[in-house]
Scaffold this motif. Structure first.
Motif, PDB file in Angstrom:
ATOM      1  N   LYS A 195       0.787  -1.079   0.041  1.00 44.06           N
ATOM      2  CA  LYS A 195      -0.060   0.055   0.093  1.00 44.06           C
ATOM      3  C   LYS A 195       0.812   1.446  -0.044  1.00 44.06           C
ATOM      4  CE  LYS A 195      -2.672  -0.028   3.496  1.00 44.06           C
ATOM      5  NZ  LYS A 195      -3.731  -0.037   4.549  1.00 44.06           N
ATOM      6  N   LYS A 203       2.671   1.734  -3.282  1.00 45.02           N
ATOM      7  CA  LYS A 203       1.873   2.411  -4.411  1.00 45.02           C
ATOM      8  C   LYS A 203       1.629   4.039  -4.160  1.00 45.02           C
ATOM      9  CE  LYS A 203      -2.953   2.151  -6.259  1.00 45.02           C
ATOM     10  NZ  LYS A 203      -4.096   1.789  -5.957  1.00 45.02           N
ATOM     11  N   ARG A 204       1.201   4.341  -3.075  1.00 38.74           N
ATOM     12  CA  ARG A 204       1.311   5.687  -2.554  1.00 38.74           C
ATOM     13  C   ARG A 204       2.734   6.445  -2.864  1.00 38.74           C
ATOM     14  NH1 ARG A 204      -1.254  10.097  -3.034  1.00 38.74           N
ATOM     15  NH2 ARG A 204      -1.089  11.619  -1.313  1.00 38.74           N
ATOM     16  N   GLU A 248       2.724   7.213  -6.702  1.00 42.03           N
ATOM     17  CA  GLU A 248       1.806   8.128  -7.036  1.00 42.03           C
ATOM     18  C   GLU A 248       2.445   9.579  -6.670  1.00 42.03           C
ATOM     19  OE1 GLU A 248      -1.773   7.013  -5.048  1.00 42.03           O
ATOM     20  OE2 GLU A 248      -2.254   5.627  -6.411  1.00 42.03           O
TER      21      GLU A 248
END
Length: 65
Positions: free
Chosen positions: A13, A16-17, A20
């Motif tokens: 998680k 992924k952040r 981004e």
């Protein structure tokens, strides 16, 4: 083993952040340097957390083996 899975899912998680935020910083670089800097700062903080989780998961896997 449950703790290792929890750490791995948290790593996924956060990774992924992190991606981004890096992409966002890159996109803002030409238009708004302040937003770019903020995104880079947040990405660096997330990378630090990811490195700590990597260390934790390595330690837990070595002790359980």
């Amino acid at each position: 083993m449950d703790r290792i899975n929890l750490i791995k899912s948290n790593q996924t998680k956060l990774n992924k952040r992190y991606k981004e935020l890096v992409e966002q910083a890159y996109n803002f670089r030409q238009t708004d340097s302040a937003l770019s800097d903020i995104s880079e700062y947040r990405a660096i903080k997330l990378l630090n957390k990811l490195n700590r989780l990597k260390y934790l998961s390595r330690e837990l896997s070595q002790t359980s083996a």
